[in-house]
Design a protein around this motif. Structure first.
Motif, PDB file in Angstrom:
ATOM      1  N   THR A   1     -10.433   4.789   2.426  1.00 37.45           N
ATOM      2  CA  THR A   1     -10.791   3.608   3.208  1.00 37.45           C
ATOM      3  C   THR A   1     -10.173   2.404   2.537  1.00 37.45           C
ATOM      4  OG1 THR A   1     -12.908   4.647   3.596  1.00 37.45           O
ATOM      5  CG2 THR A   1     -12.711   2.369   4.193  1.00 37.45           C
ATOM      6  N   PHE A   2      -9.300   1.721   3.246  1.00 35.71           N
ATOM      7  CA  PHE A   2      -8.662   0.535   2.691  1.00 35.71           C
ATOM      8  C   PHE A   2      -9.338  -0.693   3.276  1.00 35.71           C
ATOM      9  CE2 PHE A   2      -4.371   1.950   1.014  1.00 35.71           C
ATOM     10  CZ  PHE A   2      -4.756   3.256   0.876  1.00 35.71           C
ATOM     11  N   ASP A   3      -9.131  -1.823   2.627  1.00 38.07           N
ATOM     12  CA  ASP A   3      -9.710  -3.058   3.168  1.00 38.07           C
ATOM     13  C   ASP A   3      -9.114  -3.383   4.532  1.00 38.07           C
ATOM     14  OD1 ASP A   3      -7.775  -5.219   0.960  1.00 38.07           O
ATOM     15  OD2 ASP A   3      -7.323  -3.327   1.942  1.00 38.07           O
TER      16      ASP A   3
ATOM     17  N   PRO B   1      -9.060  11.480   3.094  1.00 38.04           N
ATOM     18  CA  PRO B   1      -9.859  11.117   4.255  1.00 38.04           C
ATOM     19  C   PRO B   1     -10.659   9.852   3.967  1.00 38.04           C
ATOM     20  CG  PRO B   1     -10.834  12.977   3.132  1.00 38.04           C
ATOM     21  CD  PRO B   1      -9.585  12.653   2.398  1.00 38.04           C
ATOM     22  N   ARG B   2     -11.331   9.318   5.017  1.00 34.45           N
ATOM     23  CA  ARG B   2     -12.052   8.056   4.855  1.00 34.45           C
ATOM     24  C   ARG B   2     -13.126   8.159   3.777  1.00 34.45           C
ATOM     25  NH1 ARG B   2     -11.718   4.152   9.079  1.00 34.45           N
ATOM     26  NH2 ARG B   2     -13.304   3.034   7.908  1.00 34.45           N
ATOM     27  N   GLY B   3     -13.740   9.333   3.640  1.00 33.51           N
ATOM     28  CA  GLY B   3     -14.852   9.433   2.711  1.00 33.51           C
ATOM     29  C   GLY B   3     -14.439   9.408   1.247  1.00 33.51           C
TER      30      GLY B   3
ATOM     31  N   TYR C   1     -11.937   7.797  -1.001  1.00 33.00           N
ATOM     32  CA  TYR C   1     -10.913   6.819  -1.398  1.00 33.00           C
ATOM     33  C   TYR C   1      -9.779   6.700  -0.400  1.00 33.00           C
ATOM     34  CZ  TYR C   1     -13.410   7.301  -5.715  1.00 33.00           C
ATOM     35  OH  TYR C   1     -14.402   7.352  -6.639  1.00 33.00           O
TER      36      TYR C   1
ATOM     37  N   THR D   1      -2.209   7.346   3.004  1.00 30.21           N
ATOM     38  CA  THR D   1      -3.504   7.005   2.424  1.00 30.21           C
ATOM     39  C   THR D   1      -3.998   8.074   1.461  1.00 30.21           C
ATOM     40  OG1 THR D   1      -4.511   7.995   4.353  1.00 30.21           O
ATOM     41  CG2 THR D   1      -4.325   5.624   4.326  1.00 30.21           C
TER      42      THR D   1
ATOM     43  N   SER E   1      -6.962   8.210  13.204  1.00 23.57           N
ATOM     44  CA  SER E   1      -5.536   8.113  12.936  1.00 23.57           C
ATOM     45  C   SER E   1      -4.684   8.745  14.027  1.00 23.57           C
ATOM     46  CB  SER E   1      -5.217   8.798  11.608  1.00 23.57           C
ATOM     47  OG  SER E   1      -5.660  10.125  11.665  1.00 23.57           O
TER      48      SER E   1
ATOM     49  N   LEU F   1     -11.146  -1.666   7.244  1.00 23.14           N
ATOM     50  CA  LEU F   1     -12.406  -2.362   7.542  1.00 23.14           C
ATOM     51  C   LEU F   1     -12.136  -3.622   8.346  1.00 23.14           C
ATOM     52  CD1 LEU F   1     -13.965  -1.893   4.053  1.00 23.14           C
ATOM     53  CD2 LEU F   1     -14.559  -0.696   6.122  1.00 23.14           C
TER      54      LEU F   1
ATOM     55  N   TYR G   1       0.786  -1.223   0.000  1.00 27.67           N
ATOM     56  CA  TYR G   1       0.000   0.000   0.000  1.00 27.67           C
ATOM     57  C   TYR G   1       0.821   1.278   0.000  1.00 27.67           C
ATOM     58  CZ  TYR G   1      -3.807  -3.022   1.470  1.00 27.67           C
ATOM     59  OH  TYR G   1      -4.746  -4.008   1.542  1.00 27.67           O
TER      60      TYR G   1
END
Lengths: 244, 518
Positions: free
Chosen positions: A124-126, A118-120, A122, A115, A148, A129, A111
């Motif tokens: 959010t990674f697998d 923000p989470r909203g 793109y 990141t 974070s 979750l 990865y």
């Protein structure tokens, strides 16, 4: 038209009054100081602000940090000297764990480091979750959410639920992050003595009598109690059975 | 309104910013759309209350039924009835590095977005126009990643202590010296989270009795920091220097609101690039005002550091100004450097003060070592100190991509907000149904975009936002533009009433920054 004389005179006076009001100057309710332009410029010239930051004395204890070289595990090299580390929050000793490091290396190869969002959007990674599912199972709750930055977790969670007008009962020795969260939420805060359940009960009973006086307000104020599991400032554990 | 400004020699280069007005018919139809949605929302709430329809949002447990409800029914109206319908455009999970192309996990919803299930399939190679990857440092191979891996095996993954206690590694000192050199300031300090940098350091700088003048469209972190500080806050219109000057004059002449005492200090909060509008701050004018009225300037370069300027050093470099004029230069490492965290740069007295009094230095854990190493490597790459010209090439590529993309979109007839040079490109959608439709149609064509609506933007001005990257090649941009054109025709998004004449493609060279095409 047959109208009585006084009627016509009255209407004439009213019309003249309206014309006068239309042409008179507007009436300001609060006389702001009408300074001339020159006086304003003088004020702007004269005003001197404080310096942005006051000077910090050179021997302030928090100014010169200790430099740690090498990994900050249970043996730590501070300012060149090797010491046993009683200062970090490395409770389970996982900082030096090989399994943790190899998992981190694998994720770095898959990865990258950041990141980039923000989470909203793109961000959010697998793995996020998966971590949330595992945390929920570990803590035996329905769901979990991760942040974070540790400080920001409680400082964002409190204002998300508790708004202006709600009541929060907090322990006196709550940590700084909780205090910032409470300040951001603008709710009413009631402090009770550290780990003192009798004090908390007294406050709750007072609140109950308040509620009975004003039931309409009580139906819309939410109440929260905020305690820490292990207090950072004093090192005690909260009496959870009694609280529940 | 189109501003092309050469304001008395303050600007060395034309400043092209445009915010085309909403067409009247579109505004009326948008309000009608929201009205219909609200009516349906009331109908569904009514049915849920009378148990005709199953209620699927979060409710309290049986034992807590007579507690005061956690979510007030009315506050959550927007959430339940409007946001839930298009919820699948956000929080999309990805499973690869967030570079120019990503792999996304496919998810379906059988109950209209209340719950999602993952089918297990992965959609590969979606062109990513949503991540803040301006210089393309989000990579899983390359010099940055190798250096980070080495530091990870040497130092471990975390620090477990605050900066003022045992958390200050030699890596942090190295990073701070490097950032100070990169920005051209005396010294700098780095923090673990970009949002927290603002919300924890503004209270340390100003307090009661001070005045904060902040832009209308400032980010939530600046607003939170200003609120937590306890100072008086006054808002000036977005990027409007006349409004700012009027506020400054009034503040100094009349003093504090009721006591008329003079203010202790005045702090102006602005951002480099505003992420929802794509506009760039008018920095030369702000600095001229700041010097005239003796106030302090806090510049938040979250999006502009690395993305603007001929050598990637942010908005100060873009305008060719002196970094010492800005009192507090703040920025984040999340966007252009592919890491996490924030920094503040300025004079040595300022940074010394922040080292002792900042909330983050005293209470929050410091940055983790591999992240620090990633930033060090990427900053060296941008400055050209690692011996290659990759950094300079990337900055140049981003500028080319920006200009090309914006010009092509304007030629197609979309309404695009913001400055010609900003890599954040908002495309106006306006109507609520088009928000969801745009996101889904683009995903069908393998392009990932970000759509934003209320409350991040005003209620009728919802938009799609493209974030360009140096990692996007011209082929990717052309594919994306073709698809956007198709979807624009399908959804009738080409509202603009001004058409640009399509120009022949001129090759980009050293003269790119000397003049503008028009």
């Amino acid at each position: 038209f047959q109208a009585p004389a006084y009627h016509l005179i009255l209407e004439g006076i009213l019309i003249l009054w309206i014309i006068r009001l239309l042409f008179s100057k507007t009436y300001k309710l609060q006389e702001r100081s009408d300074l001339t332009l020159k006086e304003k410029e003088e004020l702007i010239e004269e005003w001197q602000p404080e310096p942005l930051v006051p000077p910090v004395p050179k021997d302030h204890p928090a100014l010169n940090y200790n430099i740690v070289s090498g990994p900050p595990t249970h043996i730590i090299t501070v300012n060149g000297k090797e010491c046993i580390n009683f200062a970090s929050f490395n409770f389970l000793g996982l900082l030096n764990n090989e399994k943790v490091k190899s998992a981190a290396q694998a994720s770095l190869k898959k990865y990258g480091v950041g990141t980039c969002g923000p989470r909203g959007f793109y961000g959010t990674f697998d793995v996020h979750l998966e971590l949330e599912e595992r945390l929920a199972k570990f803590m035996r709750t329905e769901e979990a959410i991760i942040y974070s930055y540790g400080f920001a977790t409680i400082a964002s969670a409190i204002p998300a639920y508790s708004k202006r007008g709600d009541i929060v009962f907090v322990d006196e020795a709550a940590c700084f992050a909780i205090q910032k969260g409470l300040q951001a939420s603008r709710s009413n805060i009631k402090l009770f003595k550290h780990n003192d359940m009798a004090d908390l009960e007294r406050l709750l009973k007072e609140q109950e009598t308040e509620d009975q006086k004003n039931p309409r307000k009580a139906r819309v104020t939410r109440r929260f109690i905020v305690v820490e599991g292990l207090y950072m400032n004093t090192g005690d554990i909260c009496p959870l059975p009694e609280l529940v | 309104i189109n501003h092309i400004v050469h304001n008395g020699g303050l600007y060395k280069r034309p400043f092209n910013e445009a915010f085309e007005e909403t067409p009247m018919l579109v505004a009326v139809l948008t309000y009608v759309g929201y009205g219909v949605l609200t009516l349906f929302g009331y109908l569904r709430d009514f049915m849920r209350q009378w148990k005709i329809e199953k209620c699927q949002n979060a409710t309290e447990r049986e034992e807590q039924k007579d507690f005061v409800p956690l979510y007030q029914d009315f506050e959550n109206f927007y959430n339940r009835n409007l946001y839930m319908r298009i919820r699948d455009s956000w929080n999309r999970p990805i499973c690869s590095v967030p570079g120019a192309k990503v792999d996304m996990m496919e998810r379906v919803s059988h109950d209209y977005n209340w719950t999602f299930t993952y089918t297990g399939r992965v959609i590969k190679d979606i062109i990513n126009m949503g991540s803040y990857n301006y210089l393309g440092f989000a990579q899983k191979t390359g010099a940055c990643q190798e250096a980070a891996a080495k530091v990870l095996s040497q130092y471990g993954a975390g620090v477990c202590s605050t900066r003022q206690e045992m958390g200050n590694l030699d890596k942090h000192e190295e990073l701070e010296k490097l950032v100070a050199r990169f920005l051209g300031v005396e010294s700098a300090m780095a923090y673990g989270m970009g949002f927290a940098t603002n919300s924890m350091n503004i209270p340390a700088l100003v307090g009661k009795g001070c005045l904060i003048l902040s832009d209308e469209l400032n980010h939530a972190s600046l607003v939170l920091g200003a609120r937590l500080s306890g100072a008086t806050i006054r808002i000036f219109k977005h990027n409007n220097m006349q409004s700012l000057e009027k506020l400054l004059k009034d503040a100094i002449v009349h003093g504090q609101p009721r006591t008329r005492r003079p203010w202790k200090k005045i702090l102006i909060l602005v951002e480099g690039i505003y992420s929802m509008e794509g506009s760039i701050v008018r920095l030369p004018e702000v600095i001229a005002l700041k010097k005239k009225y003796k106030s302090y300037l806090y510049l938040d370069e979250a999006h502009s550091i690395g993305a603007l300027g001929p050598s990637g050093r942010g908005v100060v470099d873009y305008f060719g100004l002196n970094p010492e004029d800005v009192d507090v230069m703040m920025g984040t490492f999340t966007k252009s450097f592919g890491a996490a965290g924030g920094y503040i740069g300025g004079k040595k007295e300022l940074i010394d003060y922040l080292r002792t009094y900042s909330h983050s230095a005293a209470y929050a854990t410091s940055m983790s070592p591999p992240v620090v190493e990633q930033i060090i490597t990427s900053v060296k790459c941008i400055m050209g100190e690692d011996g290659t010209t990759i950094g300079r090439a990337r900055v140049q590529q981003l500028a080319e991509n920006t200009r090309y993309f914006r010009r092509r979109l304007k030629e197609m007839g979309f309404i695009i907000y913001g400055n010609e040079d900003s890599p954040v490109v908002p495309l106006m959608l306006y109507m609520p149904a088009k928000i969801g439709a745009f996101g889904r149609e683009m995903l069908k064509r393998n392009i990932g975009v970000v759509v934003v609506g209320f409350p991040a933007t005003p209620i009728i001005e919802s938009r799609a936002r493209f974030c360009l990257s140096a990692a996007h090649t011209k082929e990717m941009l052309d594919t994306a533009l073709k698809e956007i054109n198709e979807v624009g025709d399908l959804l009738q998004l080409k509202y603009s009433r001004r058409r640009l004449v399509p120009l022949l493609d001129r090759p980009f060279d050293e003269t790119t920054y000397e003049e503008t095409e028009d």
